[in-house]
Scaffold this motif. Structure first.
Motif, PDB file in Angstrom:
ATOM      1  N   ARG A 101       0.829  -1.212   0.000  1.00  0.00           N
ATOM      2  CA  ARG A 101       0.000   0.000   0.000  1.00  0.00           C
ATOM      3  C   ARG A 101       0.857   1.254   0.000  1.00  0.00           C
ATOM      4  O   ARG A 101       0.543   2.227  -0.684  1.00  0.00           O
ATOM      5  N   LEU A 102       1.950   1.233   0.745  1.00  0.00           N
ATOM      6  CA  LEU A 102       2.862   2.381   0.738  1.00  0.00           C
ATOM      7  C   LEU A 102       3.467   2.577  -0.657  1.00  0.00           C
ATOM      8  O   LEU A 102       3.633   3.708  -1.110  1.00  0.00           O
ATOM      9  N   GLY A 103       3.780   1.477  -1.319  1.00  0.00           N
ATOM     10  CA  GLY A 103       4.286   1.562  -2.694  1.00  0.00           C
ATOM     11  C   GLY A 103       3.256   2.135  -3.640  1.00  0.00           C
ATOM     12  O   GLY A 103       3.579   2.949  -4.520  1.00  0.00           O
ATOM     13  N   TRP A 104       1.992   1.731  -3.463  1.00  0.00           N
ATOM     14  CA  TRP A 104       0.925   2.268  -4.308  1.00  0.00           C
ATOM     15  C   TRP A 104       0.706   3.757  -4.046  1.00  0.00           C
ATOM     16  O   TRP A 104       0.427   4.521  -4.963  1.00  0.00           O
ATOM     17  N   ILE A 105       0.845   4.163  -2.799  1.00  0.00           N
ATOM     18  CA  ILE A 105       0.724   5.586  -2.478  1.00  0.00           C
ATOM     19  C   ILE A 105       1.858   6.359  -3.160  1.00  0.00           C
ATOM     20  O   ILE A 105       1.632   7.420  -3.757  1.00  0.00           O
ATOM     21  N   ALA A 106       3.060   5.815  -3.091  1.00  0.00           N
ATOM     22  CA  ALA A 106       4.200   6.474  -3.745  1.00  0.00           C
ATOM     23  C   ALA A 106       3.989   6.518  -5.260  1.00  0.00           C
ATOM     24  O   ALA A 106       4.254   7.547  -5.900  1.00  0.00           O
ATOM     25  N   GLY A 107       3.506   5.421  -5.843  1.00  0.00           N
ATOM     26  CA  GLY A 107       3.225   5.391  -7.280  1.00  0.00           C
ATOM     27  C   GLY A 107       2.158   6.399  -7.658  1.00  0.00           C
ATOM     28  O   GLY A 107       2.267   7.099  -8.677  1.00  0.00           O
ATOM     29  N   SER A 108       1.125   6.497  -6.831  1.00  0.00           N
ATOM     30  CA  SER A 108       0.056   7.463  -7.088  1.00  0.00           C
ATOM     31  C   SER A 108       0.601   8.882  -7.031  1.00  0.00           C
ATOM     32  O   SER A 108       0.330   9.700  -7.923  1.00  0.00           O
ATOM     33  N   ALA A 109       1.376   9.181  -5.997  1.00  0.00           N
ATOM     34  CA  ALA A 109       1.930  10.525  -5.852  1.00  0.00           C
ATOM     35  C   ALA A 109       2.824  10.877  -7.038  1.00  0.00           C
ATOM     36  O   ALA A 109       2.739  11.990  -7.582  1.00  0.00           O
ATOM     37  N   ALA A 110       3.656   9.936  -7.461  1.00  0.00           N
ATOM     38  CA  ALA A 110       4.562  10.200  -8.588  1.00  0.00           C
ATOM     39  C   ALA A 110       3.782  10.438  -9.875  1.00  0.00           C
ATOM     40  O   ALA A 110       4.065  11.386 -10.617  1.00  0.00           O
ATOM     41  N   CYS A 111       2.785   9.598 -10.148  1.00  0.00           N
ATOM     42  CA  CYS A 111       1.991   9.757 -11.373  1.00  0.00           C
ATOM     43  C   CYS A 111       1.178  11.043 -11.355  1.00  0.00           C
ATOM     44  O   CYS A 111       1.107  11.750 -12.368  1.00  0.00           O
ATOM     45  N   LEU A 112       0.557  11.344 -10.218  1.00  0.00           N
ATOM     46  CA  LEU A 112      -0.264  12.549 -10.141  1.00  0.00           C
ATOM     47  C   LEU A 112       0.595  13.810 -10.231  1.00  0.00           C
ATOM     48  O   LEU A 112       0.201  14.790 -10.867  1.00  0.00           O
ATOM     49  N   TRP A 113       1.766  13.790  -9.628  1.00  0.00           N
ATOM     50  CA  TRP A 113       2.684  14.923  -9.721  1.00  0.00           C
ATOM     51  C   TRP A 113       3.138  15.123 -11.171  1.00  0.00           C
ATOM     52  O   TRP A 113       3.131  16.235 -11.692  1.00  0.00           O
ATOM     53  N   ALA A 114       3.511  14.018 -11.840  1.00  0.00           N
ATOM     54  CA  ALA A 114       3.925  14.105 -13.241  1.00  0.00           C
ATOM     55  C   ALA A 114       2.759  14.566 -14.124  1.00  0.00           C
ATOM     56  O   ALA A 114       2.957  15.326 -15.078  1.00  0.00           O
ATOM     57  N   ALA A 115       1.537  14.130 -13.805  1.00  0.00           N
ATOM     58  CA  ALA A 115       0.363  14.575 -14.561  1.00  0.00           C
ATOM     59  C   ALA A 115       0.163  16.082 -14.395  1.00  0.00           C
ATOM     60  O   ALA A 115      -0.174  16.778 -15.359  1.00  0.00           O
ATOM     61  N   TRP A 116       0.378  16.583 -13.184  1.00  0.00           N
ATOM     62  CA  TRP A 116       0.246  18.022 -12.938  1.00  0.00           C
ATOM     63  C   TRP A 116       1.263  18.801 -13.768  1.00  0.00           C
ATOM     64  O   TRP A 116       0.927  19.805 -14.395  1.00  0.00           O
ATOM     65  N   ILE A 117       2.508  18.336 -13.779  1.00  0.00           N
ATOM     66  CA  ILE A 117       3.544  18.992 -14.577  1.00  0.00           C
ATOM     67  C   ILE A 117       3.181  18.941 -16.061  1.00  0.00           C
ATOM     68  O   ILE A 117       3.296  19.929 -16.786  1.00  0.00           O
ATOM     69  N   SER A 118       2.711  17.785 -16.515  1.00  0.00           N
ATOM     70  CA  SER A 118       2.320  17.631 -17.909  1.00  0.00           C
ATOM     71  C   SER A 118       1.156  18.551 -18.264  1.00  0.00           C
ATOM     72  O   SER A 118       1.137  19.159 -19.336  1.00  0.00           O
ATOM     73  N   LEU A 119       0.191  18.667 -17.357  1.00  0.00           N
ATOM     74  CA  LEU A 119      -0.946  19.559 -17.594  1.00  0.00           C
ATOM     75  C   LEU A 119      -0.481  21.003 -17.758  1.00  0.00           C
ATOM     76  O   LEU A 119      -0.971  21.723 -18.638  1.00  0.00           O
ATOM     77  N   GLN A 120       0.449  21.423 -16.930  1.00  0.00           N
ATOM     78  CA  GLN A 120       0.975  22.786 -17.040  1.00  0.00           C
ATOM     79  C   GLN A 120       1.617  22.999 -18.418  1.00  0.00           C
ATOM     80  O   GLN A 120       1.462  24.052 -19.033  1.00  0.00           O
ATOM     81  N   GLU A 121       2.337  21.991 -18.893  1.00  0.00           N
ATOM     82  CA  GLU A 121       2.959  22.082 -20.220  1.00  0.00           C
ATOM     83  C   GLU A 121       1.894  22.072 -21.320  1.00  0.00           C
ATOM     84  O   GLU A 121       2.023  22.779 -22.319  1.00  0.00           O
ATOM     85  N   ASN A 122       0.825  21.289 -21.135  1.00  0.00           N
ATOM     86  CA  ASN A 122      -0.288  21.298 -22.108  1.00  0.00           C
ATOM     87  C   ASN A 122      -0.828  22.706 -22.289  1.00  0.00           C
ATOM     88  O   ASN A 122      -1.068  23.153 -23.417  1.00  0.00           O
TER      89      ASN A 122
END
Length: 177
Positions: A101-122
Motif C-alpha cells: 500500500r505504501l508503494g501504491w501511495i508512492a506510485g500514485s503521488a509520482a503519477c499525479l505529480w507528473a500529470a500536474w507537470i504535464s498539464l501545465q505544459e499542455n
C-alpha cells in the motif's frame, strides 16, 4: 443513499473510471494495429513502387505515444505495471500488505505529480499554438494531453489500490481470467 453503499457515488465513479480506461485501452490497441498497417504500407510503397511516403514515420511516432499512454491506466488497473514484490512476499501478510500500500501511495503521488507537470505544459503549448516540427504538423498540446491522461488515470488507479482492497479496484472480486 450513502456514498459507501453498493449503489453509492464511489462505486459509480469507479465504474466510470474503469469504462473510460477500458475505452482508452481499446484505442491504444487500435493504435498498435494502425502502426502495423502504416509500416506495411510504407514498406510496400518504398520497396515495390519506389515511392516512399513522407508521413508514415510521423504517424507511427504519434500512434506509439498514443498506444503507450492510452493503455497505461488499464494496465495499472490490471496489475500489469512493473512491480518487484520480493520483500512484501517474504514479510508476514499484514506487513507485506502495508508495504504494498505504501508503494501504491508512492506510485500514485509520482503519477499525479507528473500529470500536474504535464498539464501545465499542455496549457503552455496550447496558449502558444506550438506544433510539431514534422512533415505532418500536429498541435503538441494534443500529444501531451494524452501523456497527462495516462499519468492522471494511472495515479488514480494506484490511489484506488492503496485505499480499497484489490477486489474493489478490479471489480471482479479479485479474480482474473
Amino acid at each position: 443513499m450513502t456514498t459507501d453503499s453498493p449503489g453509492g457515488l464511489l462505486p459509480r465513479l469507479a465504474s466510470a473510471h474503469d469504462a473510460i480506461s477500458f475505452a482508452g485501452f481499446m484505442l491504444g490497441a487500435g493504435a498498435i494495429g494502425l502502426i502495423v498497417a502504416i509500416y506495411a504500407y510504407e514498406v510496400t510503397m518504398r520497396y515495390f513502387f519506389v515511392a516512399p511516403t513522407m508521413w508514415a514515420s510521423d504517424f507511427v511516432s504519434f500512434l506509439l505515444l498514443f498506444s503507450v499512454f492510452l493503455v497505461m491506466p488499464w494496465l495499472t488497473r490490471e496489475g500489469g505495471h512493473v512491480a518487484v514484490t520480493l520483500l512484501p512476499d517474504m514479510l508476514p501478510e499484514r506487513l507485506g500488505s502495508l508495504l504494498l500500500r505504501l508503494g501504491w501511495i508512492a506510485g500514485s503521488a509520482a503519477c499525479l505529480w507528473a500529470a500536474w507537470i504535464s498539464l501545465q505544459e499542455n496549457i503552455v503549448l496550447f496558449e502558444r499554438g506550438t506544433a510539431t516540427l514534422t512533415v505532418v504538423r500536429f498541435p503538441k498540446w494534443a500529444l501531451t494531453a494524452v501523456i497527462t491522461y495516462g499519468l492522471l488515470n494511472s495515479g488514480l488507479y494506484f490511489a484506488r489500490l492503496a485505499i480499497f482492497p484489490a477486489a474493489e479496484v478490479q471489480g471482479d472480486g479479485g479474480r482474473h481470467a
